[in-house]
Design an enzyme around this catalytic site. Sequence first.
Site: not given
Length: 104
Positions: A7-9, A11
Site C-alpha cells: 500500500v502507498c498513498a 497505489g
Amino acid sequence: MKNIVLVCAAGMSTSLLVSKMKEAAKNSPEKITINATAGSDLAKFADEMQVLLLGPQVSYMKSKYESEFGSKGIPVEVINSVDYGMMHGEKVLERALELIDNSQ
C-alpha cells in the site's frame, strides 16, 4: 497460496515494485499473489491478504494498520527504504514471505 499486498498513498509508486516482485516470484514453487493499492482501496484486499507492506511514504500509517489487521494475525511492515528506492523486488518478496511464514 501466499497473498501479499503493498500500500502507498495512491497505489502507483508501488506498482513498479510489484512488477519486480512478480518477476522474482516466477521462480517460486508456491503460488504467490501480489497486489498494490492505495490506502483508500485497501478494504478490497483485506479478507485475503496474509501480509501488508507499506511504502516508506506512508510509514506514518503503520500503527493504524497494525491495530486494524494485527489482531487478525496479519503482519504489517514498512518496506525497507533502500530496497523500495532501488526497486529490489526479490528482497522485498523474500521479506514478505518470511513475515507470512513467521505469522503462521
